[in-house]
Design a protein around this motif. Structure first.
Motif, mmCIF file in Angstrom:
data_model
loop_
_atom_site.group_PDB
_atom_site.id
_atom_site.type_symbol
_atom_site.label_atom_id
_atom_site.label_comp_id
_atom_site.label_asym_id
_atom_site.label_seq_id
_atom_site.Cartn_x
_atom_site.Cartn_y
_atom_site.Cartn_z
ATOM 1 N N ARG A 127 6.010 7.182 -2.648
ATOM 2 C CA ARG A 127 5.790 6.336 -3.823
ATOM 3 C C ARG A 127 6.539 6.893 -5.028
ATOM 4 O O ARG A 127 7.115 6.139 -5.826
ATOM 5 C CB ARG A 127 4.292 6.250 -4.131
ATOM 6 N N SER A 157 9.002 1.012 -1.423
ATOM 7 C CA SER A 157 8.164 -0.187 -1.485
ATOM 8 C C SER A 157 6.973 -0.044 -0.534
ATOM 9 O O SER A 157 6.957 0.813 0.344
ATOM 10 C CB SER A 157 8.977 -1.421 -1.104
ATOM 11 N N GLN A 158 5.982 -0.917 -0.729
ATOM 12 C CA GLN A 158 4.809 -0.890 0.127
ATOM 13 C C GLN A 158 5.174 -1.160 1.583
ATOM 14 O O GLN A 158 4.643 -0.524 2.501
ATOM 15 C CB GLN A 158 3.778 -1.930 -0.345
ATOM 16 N N SER A 159 6.061 -2.122 1.810
ATOM 17 C CA SER A 159 6.449 -2.435 3.192
ATOM 18 C C SER A 159 7.183 -1.263 3.829
ATOM 19 O O SER A 159 7.001 -0.978 5.028
ATOM 20 C CB SER A 159 7.325 -3.693 3.214
ATOM 21 N N HIS A 160 8.007 -0.559 3.043
ATOM 22 C CA HIS A 160 8.722 0.602 3.582
ATOM 23 C C HIS A 160 7.740 1.709 3.949
ATOM 24 O O HIS A 160 7.845 2.326 5.024
ATOM 25 C CB HIS A 160 9.731 1.122 2.546
#
Length: 295
Positions: free
Chosen positions: A192, A197-200
């Motif tokens: 983070r 990203s959240q998907s990554h």
């Protein structure tokens, strides 16, 4: 080679083994699991080559040999229409595997996506997804599948969706719980901080760390999907005849059990052994991947 010095002299450092090796070592000590794995492997092989080694097509009915008991010509006998039971079983294994694996993939994909989303996003997304999980657990999945078959129609594709769609909740809940346990870990926090990203984060860091638990869950899910497919066929919502399935064969055998018992013994026996084998394998995998599993 790295060495460790002790009072007794140089000693070779202990060899480090991969998690796969350690897991397989624990799995191989469970003789029921190994035996189940052998049967499951045979079941898969037969499912692949069954239509080519079947002595008869599932469409070929010998009207002059109806109700014939096991013989060299018909190893498992014939049914009330004259279909060869052995050939019917070989084709049934093929269709059972196609439907069960397809349904399991549908459940798995939906469950993984929603479980990762709920665990990482939190907030309102987590609340909505988990209320959906509660709803799916409150509604009997078999009746949900029955409704979907009525809406989608019969056939391989509709049955995969009908069985697979209601099964996502268990995978989603498991994935979410695993993600929550890792969400604030150092590896995720570092990703983070680097702007990932959240998907990554979900598919790069989270998913690889839950694969072991998901393999166990999948092993338990496949026999359930096999049972659900047979159940739909027994109530008349499975594959359209003359396409054979274990459910269709068991339903027909129940009407003729007293006069022609081989119609029940062979398909029911093979189906029961297959379900037990999958459960033995799942139990062995659970023990192998468990942090408390012994060496």
């Amino acid at each position: 080679m790295a060495i460790a010095v002790s009072q007794a002299g140089p000693v070779a450092a202990p060899k480090r083994h991969s998690q796969f090796y350690l897991g397989w070592k624990r799995f191989s000590k469970n003789y029921f699991a190994v035996a189940g794995l052998v049967w499951v492997a045979i079941f898969f092989i037969v499912g692949i080559i069954g239509p080519w080694i079947a002595p008869y097509s599932y469409k070929d009915a010998d009207f002059l040999a109806m109700h014939t008991g096991p013989s060299w010509k018909h190893l498992f006998g014939t049914d009330t229409v004259g279909y060869d039971v052995f050939s019917q079983i070989l084709f049934s294994i093929r269709y059972a595997l196609e439907i069960a694996l397809g349904a399991t993939c549908v459940s798995f994909v939906i469950g993984v996506i929603l479980g990762l989303w709920a665990g990482l996003a939190g907030g309102i997304a987590d609340v909505i997804i988990m209320r959906g999980v509660d709803f799916m657990f409150a509604l009997p999945s078999f009746f949900f599948a029955l409704i979907l078959v009525v809406l989608l129609g019969k056939g391989l594709g509709p049955m995969m969706l009908a069985i697979g769609v209601p099964g996502w909740a268990g995978y989603a809940r498991l994935i979410r719980s695993l993600v929550l346990s890792m969400r604030n870990g150092e590896m995720v926090e570092a990703a983070r901080a680097l702007g990932a990203s959240q998907s990554h984060i979900a598919f790069k860091y989270m998913f690889p760390n839950v694969v072991g638990s998901m393999v166990v869950s999948l092993a338990f899910g496949i026999p359930y999907d096999l049972t659900a497919q047979a159940g739909l066929s027994i109530v008349g919502m499975g594959l359209n005849p003359p396409m054979p399935s274990f459910g269709n064969m068991l339903a027909a055998a129940g009407e003729n059990i007293l006069g022609f018992p081989w119609l029940l013994y062979f398909p029911a026996g093979i189906f029961a052994i297959t379900l037990l084998s999958f459960l033995f394998v799942a139990d062995g995998l659970q023990e192998a991947f468990s942090p408390k599993g012994g060496m």
